[in-house]
Each structure stands twice: as C-alpha cells, then as structure tokens.
Scaffold this motif. Structure first.
Motif, PDB file in Angstrom:
ATOM      1  N   ARG A 175      27.295  13.077   5.903  1.00 41.09           N
ATOM      2  CA  ARG A 175      26.658  14.382   5.808  1.00 41.09           C
ATOM      3  C   ARG A 175      27.747  15.442   5.666  1.00 41.09           C
ATOM      4  O   ARG A 175      28.850  15.279   6.195  1.00 41.09           O
ATOM      5  CB  ARG A 175      25.801  14.664   7.043  1.00 41.09           C
ATOM      6  CG  ARG A 175      24.599  13.728   7.192  1.00 41.09           C
ATOM      7  CD  ARG A 175      23.880  13.975   8.502  1.00 41.09           C
ATOM      8  NE  ARG A 175      22.645  13.210   8.597  1.00 41.09           N
ATOM      9  CZ  ARG A 175      22.571  11.951   9.006  1.00 41.09           C
ATOM     10  NH1 ARG A 175      23.680  11.323   9.365  1.00 41.09           N
ATOM     11  NH2 ARG A 175      21.418  11.319   9.056  1.00 41.09           N
ATOM     12  N   PRO A 176      27.471  16.529   4.984  1.00 39.03           N
ATOM     13  CA  PRO A 176      28.508  17.555   4.798  1.00 39.03           C
ATOM     14  C   PRO A 176      28.849  18.270   6.099  1.00 39.03           C
ATOM     15  O   PRO A 176      27.997  18.410   6.987  1.00 39.03           O
ATOM     16  CB  PRO A 176      27.876  18.515   3.784  1.00 39.03           C
ATOM     17  CG  PRO A 176      26.399  18.304   3.907  1.00 39.03           C
ATOM     18  CD  PRO A 176      26.213  16.875   4.283  1.00 39.03           C
ATOM     19  N   SER A 177      30.086  18.719   6.191  1.00 37.24           N
ATOM     20  CA  SER A 177      30.525  19.521   7.335  1.00 37.24           C
ATOM     21  C   SER A 177      30.648  20.971   6.893  1.00 37.24           C
ATOM     22  O   SER A 177      30.444  21.313   5.727  1.00 37.24           O
ATOM     23  CB  SER A 177      31.873  19.018   7.841  1.00 37.24           C
ATOM     24  OG  SER A 177      32.891  19.285   6.890  1.00 37.24           O
ATOM     25  N   VAL A 267      22.187  17.681  -3.816  1.00 37.66           N
ATOM     26  CA  VAL A 267      22.554  16.889  -4.988  1.00 37.66           C
ATOM     27  C   VAL A 267      23.839  16.115  -4.723  1.00 37.66           C
ATOM     28  O   VAL A 267      23.935  14.909  -4.966  1.00 37.66           O
ATOM     29  CB  VAL A 267      22.707  17.791  -6.229  1.00 37.66           C
ATOM     30  CG1 VAL A 267      23.121  16.960  -7.441  1.00 37.66           C
ATOM     31  CG2 VAL A 267      21.412  18.549  -6.503  1.00 37.66           C
ATOM     32  N   SER A 268      24.846  16.808  -4.205  1.00 37.01           N
ATOM     33  CA  SER A 268      26.127  16.174  -3.916  1.00 37.01           C
ATOM     34  C   SER A 268      26.952  17.111  -3.048  1.00 37.01           C
ATOM     35  O   SER A 268      26.580  18.270  -2.839  1.00 37.01           O
ATOM     36  CB  SER A 268      26.896  15.862  -5.212  1.00 37.01           C
ATOM     37  OG  SER A 268      27.207  17.061  -5.906  1.00 37.01           O
ATOM     38  N   PHE A 269      28.062  16.608  -2.568  1.00 38.06           N
ATOM     39  CA  PHE A 269      29.014  17.485  -1.875  1.00 38.06           C
ATOM     40  C   PHE A 269      30.417  16.920  -1.994  1.00 38.06           C
ATOM     41  O   PHE A 269      30.609  15.714  -2.181  1.00 38.06           O
ATOM     42  CB  PHE A 269      28.631  17.714  -0.411  1.00 38.06           C
ATOM     43  CG  PHE A 269      28.687  16.498   0.473  1.00 38.06           C
ATOM     44  CD1 PHE A 269      29.842  16.166   1.163  1.00 38.06           C
ATOM     45  CD2 PHE A 269      27.563  15.700   0.636  1.00 38.06           C
ATOM     46  CE1 PHE A 269      29.891  15.053   1.986  1.00 38.06           C
ATOM     47  CE2 PHE A 269      27.594  14.576   1.462  1.00 38.06           C
ATOM     48  CZ  PHE A 269      28.756  14.258   2.132  1.00 38.06           C
ATOM     49  N   LYS A 270      31.390  17.829  -1.925  1.00 35.76           N
ATOM     50  CA  LYS A 270      32.794  17.465  -1.999  1.00 35.76           C
ATOM     51  C   LYS A 270      33.417  17.708  -0.623  1.00 35.76           C
ATOM     52  O   LYS A 270      33.486  18.858  -0.178  1.00 35.76           O
ATOM     53  CB  LYS A 270      33.506  18.291  -3.070  1.00 35.76           C
ATOM     54  CG  LYS A 270      32.971  18.039  -4.478  1.00 35.76           C
ATOM     55  CD  LYS A 270      33.489  19.063  -5.459  1.00 35.76           C
ATOM     56  CE  LYS A 270      32.858  18.865  -6.846  1.00 35.76           C
ATOM     57  NZ  LYS A 270      33.214  19.952  -7.780  1.00 35.76           N
ATOM     58  N   PRO A 271      33.855  16.643   0.037  1.00 36.86           N
ATOM     59  CA  PRO A 271      34.452  16.819   1.358  1.00 36.86           C
ATOM     60  C   PRO A 271      35.713  17.680   1.297  1.00 36.86           C
ATOM     61  O   PRO A 271      36.520  17.549   0.376  1.00 36.86           O
ATOM     62  CB  PRO A 271      34.797  15.391   1.783  1.00 36.86           C
ATOM     63  CG  PRO A 271      33.891  14.516   0.969  1.00 36.86           C
ATOM     64  CD  PRO A 271      33.737  15.228  -0.337  1.00 36.86           C
TER      65      PRO A 271
END
Length: 397
Positions: A175-177, A267-271
């Motif tokens: 999951r995104p932070s 949709v997406s995420f970039k850590p």
C-alpha cells in the motif's frame, strides 16, 4: 426480502473461556475442511453447518461486510417460512447488524464465495421463545444458503466518517505511504447524483503527503492496494465541511455540509524512499529491480544516469546515448554522497529518480561537470538505472 431477526442469544452471550476457542462464526482452525455432504457444529454454539456445494477461493466475509445471498428458511418438518428464490431476487445486507437471525449472521462468516450450505439453528440463534410469522416459539430452523458475493466494508477512521466498500480487490499487499506518488482515477458526486469532481481519463498523479481535493481521498488511498477500486461515503468533516466548495473547472459548487459519494481507483503508485532519513535524499522507484538483493556498501556498481538541475539544465550523462556507464565502489567517496547512498539501496535493473539536497550533492562550491557547471548550493535530480553490481570481497591480512 428481509428475514426477521431472531430474539435469541448472540454467540458472544454464551461463550465462556471453555465454550468457544474461535471467534463467533469461525470454524475451529484445526478442523479439516468440510466435504460435500458432511455436517459439523460451529464451536459449541449448537449451530450446525452442512456443506451442499463447495465455494471458490479461501476468503470469507467478516462482520460489517455487505453480503448478497439466496436462502430458503424451513422448519424441521420441511414447511417453508421464507425464501428469496420464490421471486428470484437475492438479499443484500450487512453482516452483524441484526437484519437476519443471529445464527445465520454468524454462519455466513464461515462461507466462501459460491458456497451453498444448510445451517441448522437452535432457538437461541434462530427466533427464540417469541418465534415469528410461520415459526412457532422455541423452534429449530434450517436455512439453505448460497453466498453469491460480498463487498468488504471498512470504517477507515473508526468514526463513520469515511466508509470504504471494496468493489474490486487490488494486487499484492503493498500500500502507498505518505511519501509515495500515486496515480488515481475518481468521480465525486453529491447524494442526488450530481457529479462535482472527476479526473481526466488518464487519471491524476500526486504525492500522498501533499494531499488532494479533500482529506478523505488520501486517508482512503493509503489503505488501498495497487489496482483496487472502491466506493467511499464521506461525511462533511472529511470533505469540505461547513464551507463547501465553489464551482471550478466546469463542475458545480459543493454545498456546505455535503455528504459525498466517491468512486476511487488506485491505478498505480511509485514508492518514494527517504534514503538518508533526514529528507535530504529521496528515491522514487520508477521500475522495480530484480530479486531481493541490493548493492549495499562496498559493492562495485555499474550505473547509467542523466543528471540535471532544478531548472532542467542537464549537467552530466553516463551510459546513455552510447556513452560509457559509470563504475564505482559504494561507500568509497568516489561520487557525491547522495548518489552513493542511493545506489547502495538499488536492485539490479532498478530505475529510480533521485532528488538530492546540496548537503549530499556538491555543497556550497561551484562544480564543473561534463555538460554544465553546477552552481553553489544546488538541488540535483538524477534519473538512474542500476545496470549491475558485484559484492567486493576484502581479504583480511
């Protein structure tokens, strides 16, 4: 069609330390799965479950989830007192809210999607001493139940302010932070269906920590997995409160104290990683690398990169457009500290965007580089690919 709730005892009312070792509605963990035609009591509750058809997957709904079922309720003599199959319309309700007999609520939490079972409920978990229309007092009842589907429902802030219904599950478990950059699609509507905000077809990208539109969005996003689709019911305090929002971008205004209905997709995420722990060097992962190993300190690394200033001036290229990549050993002060520290965290094949503060760059002096001079106290940006690395073995003398 609504099944009148029972007046009997809840599972929690009869559980003592020696009564049930598992949560209400759960089967004993050590018990083998039921086979078609087998019947088993759920704990010591007196509720019996007979498997008629297997379900799929392994997940089961929890209290608070919204389930859709077909069922037929009968007495032990076979007399039917309720059925959703008579009109072909299944029933949808939230588990644990007393919409159905208590034993049915608990029994459904043991079912998989598509599973069909026969529950036998003692009076305490059926309709008790009062009975109901078509059910005499103190009757044992049976329900033939098919679990068609369910929607996981989450109270994100535990105060009813943001209710999340998971319409489509996401991928993996990440999951995104707060630091990560997310790409989302959403549509926001008032209770009457008026659309008041919507992303372009390609979605909208932003950093979680920067927030967007109203607080509920970021609070929900950090609970979501990549590809997850949800519906949110947002109370005013997590939306636009008693001030509302003026009309903008071709969308109508949002009146004060409006409850919002949101369709949201991550949709997406970039850590994004704080490499140095002091918010001076950030690494945004553009492409995941291979395996689990990272270069770490003392590795001979080979990287390609383009480096530029905040105004877009490119001051260095390595390993691009036919040029030679850069080879160096990490933690040997052969490159600027920010690049050195970031490279040590990268996997083979990983691509990342680095933002480097002057303290981990060229400091307060002018640095003459291949393509341009770097002014004093400049913030730097590197787009880096880890081509390869080899652990350097030191021999003790």
């Amino acid at each position: 069609m609504e099944v009148e709730k029972g007046k009997g005892t809840d599972v929690s009312d009869v559980q003592g330390e020696d009564d049930l070792d598992e949560e209400p509605g759960e089967e004993i963990e050590s018990a083998p799965p039921l086979k078609v035609g087998e019947e088993r009591e759920l704990g010591n509750s007196g509720i019996k479950k007979k498997l008629l058809n297997n379900g799929i997957h392994w997940e089961t709904p929890e209290f608070g989830d919204e389930v859709t079922v077909h069922f037929v309720g009968t007495l032990l003599n076979g007399i039917k007192f309720c059925s959703t199959r008579d009109n072909g319309e299944p029933m949808t309700f939230k588990l644990g809210e007393g919409k159905v007999a208590k034993g049915l609520d608990n029994g459904i939490t043991t079912m998989k999607k598509g599973e069909r079972v026969l529950f036998t409920l003692p009076p305490d978990f059926g309709y008790g001493a009062e009975g109901r229309d078509g059910v005499p007092p103190d009757s044992i009842v049976q329900f033939d139940v098919e679990l068609l589907s369910w929607i996981t429902v989450v109270d994100i802030c535990k105060d009813g302010g943001i209710i999340k219904k998971i319409m489509e599950k996401g991928e993996r478990n990440e999951r995104p932070s707060d630091l990560d950059e997310v790409l989302v699609k959403y549509q926001v509507a008032l209770a009457d269906g008026t659309i008041v905000a919507k992303t372009p077809e390609e979605g909208y990208e932003f950093y979680v920590k920067d927030g967007h539109l109203f607080p509920a969005l970021t609070k929900a996003i950090v609970t979501m997995k990549r590809g997850e689709k949800v519906k949110l019911i947002v109370q005013p305090k997590y939306a636009f409160g008693d001030k509302g929002k003026e009309a903008t971008d071709g969308f109508p205004s949002i009146p004060p104290n409006s409850v919002l209905n949101v369709e949201l997709e991550l949709v997406s995420f970039k850590p994004v990683i704080d490499v140095t722990g002091d918010s001076k060097v950030f690494k945004k992962i553009l492409k995941e690398g291979e395996g689990a190993l990272v270069a770490n300190e003392g590795a001979a690394v080979t990287i390609s990169y383009i480096a530029w200033l905040e105004d877009g001036t490119v001051f260095e290229r390595k390993g691009v457009d036919g040029g030679q990549p850069l080879e160096f050993i990490t933690d040997e002060e052969q490159v600027i500290p920010g690049l050195d520290r970031a490279a040590a965290t990268m996997k083979k094949g990983e691509q990342a965007l680095l933002t480097v503060s002057p303290e981990y760059g060229f400091g307060s002096v002018v640095a003459e580089r291949d393509l341009a001079a770097v002014p004093p106290s400049s913030n730097l940006v590197y787009e880096v690919e880890m081509l390869d690395f080899v652990k350097v073995t030191t021999v003790a003398l």
